[in-house]
Design an enzyme around this catalytic site. Sequence first.
Site, mmCIF file in Angstrom:
data_model
loop_
_atom_site.group_PDB
_atom_site.id
_atom_site.type_symbol
_atom_site.label_atom_id
_atom_site.label_comp_id
_atom_site.label_asym_id
_atom_site.label_seq_id
_atom_site.Cartn_x
_atom_site.Cartn_y
_atom_site.Cartn_z
ATOM 1 N N HIS A 186 1.937 26.317 -8.296
ATOM 2 C CA HIS A 186 3.172 26.717 -8.984
ATOM 3 C C HIS A 186 3.645 28.072 -8.481
ATOM 4 C CE1 HIS A 186 2.082 30.020 -11.750
ATOM 5 N NE2 HIS A 186 0.902 29.454 -11.781
ATOM 6 N N GLY A 217 0.088 32.808 -5.810
ATOM 7 C CA GLY A 217 -1.190 33.364 -6.259
ATOM 8 C C GLY A 217 -1.280 34.828 -5.869
ATOM 9 N N GLY A 239 7.959 29.571 -7.498
ATOM 10 C CA GLY A 239 8.592 30.877 -7.407
ATOM 11 C C GLY A 239 7.854 31.798 -6.459
ATOM 12 N N ASN A 264 -0.247 26.459 -16.294
ATOM 13 C CA ASN A 264 -1.292 27.006 -17.167
ATOM 14 C C ASN A 264 -1.256 26.285 -18.516
ATOM 15 O OD1 ASN A 264 -1.747 28.723 -15.048
ATOM 16 N ND2 ASN A 264 -0.771 30.488 -15.995
#
Length: 176
Positions: free
Chosen positions: A99, A102, A73, A25
């Site tokens: 990353h 979601g 993660g 982000n």
Amino acid sequence: AFASVFGLDPRVDLEMHTVYDVSHNIAKVENHTVGDQNRTLLVHRKGATRAFGPGHPDLPAQYQAIGQPVLVGGSMGTCSYVLTGTQGAMDKTFGSTCHGAGRAMSRTKAMRTLDSHAVLQDVADRGCITRVAKKGLAAEEAPASYKDVSEVVETCHVAGISRKCVRLKPIICIKG
């Protein structure tokens, strides 16, 4: 913050050092090939992280041969992954990959529909120790609140925008 709470300098007193730091982000000015032209772009990664492939000049020497490490993660009590960036990410996604899994449901819906005490018990049954600032927050990070991280990682791997390296099993999960 660590020093003010524990009264110790983590680097000096405990010899604690950052192993790897990753941003998501974020917007960064980077050079990428668009068509057949090298261009300077502002790349905004929302829900994504950088995944530069092997040999990229912006990578430190220790990652040149393998590509940029990517930490993905999982949710509270589910696995996480270490991936590496690929040339495919450079070609297809401006050097980006996932990353995390979601969200499958919003934080508000999770807090409204999931029982945090049941979530904490489920995570404990999986063999993972939890620490949460407030018990009610556990629902936000419940496995049911997220997509399946293994499916997301597999999709990125098959698409060639990152390469799976290691699957990690959680032993402790902290939610602040």
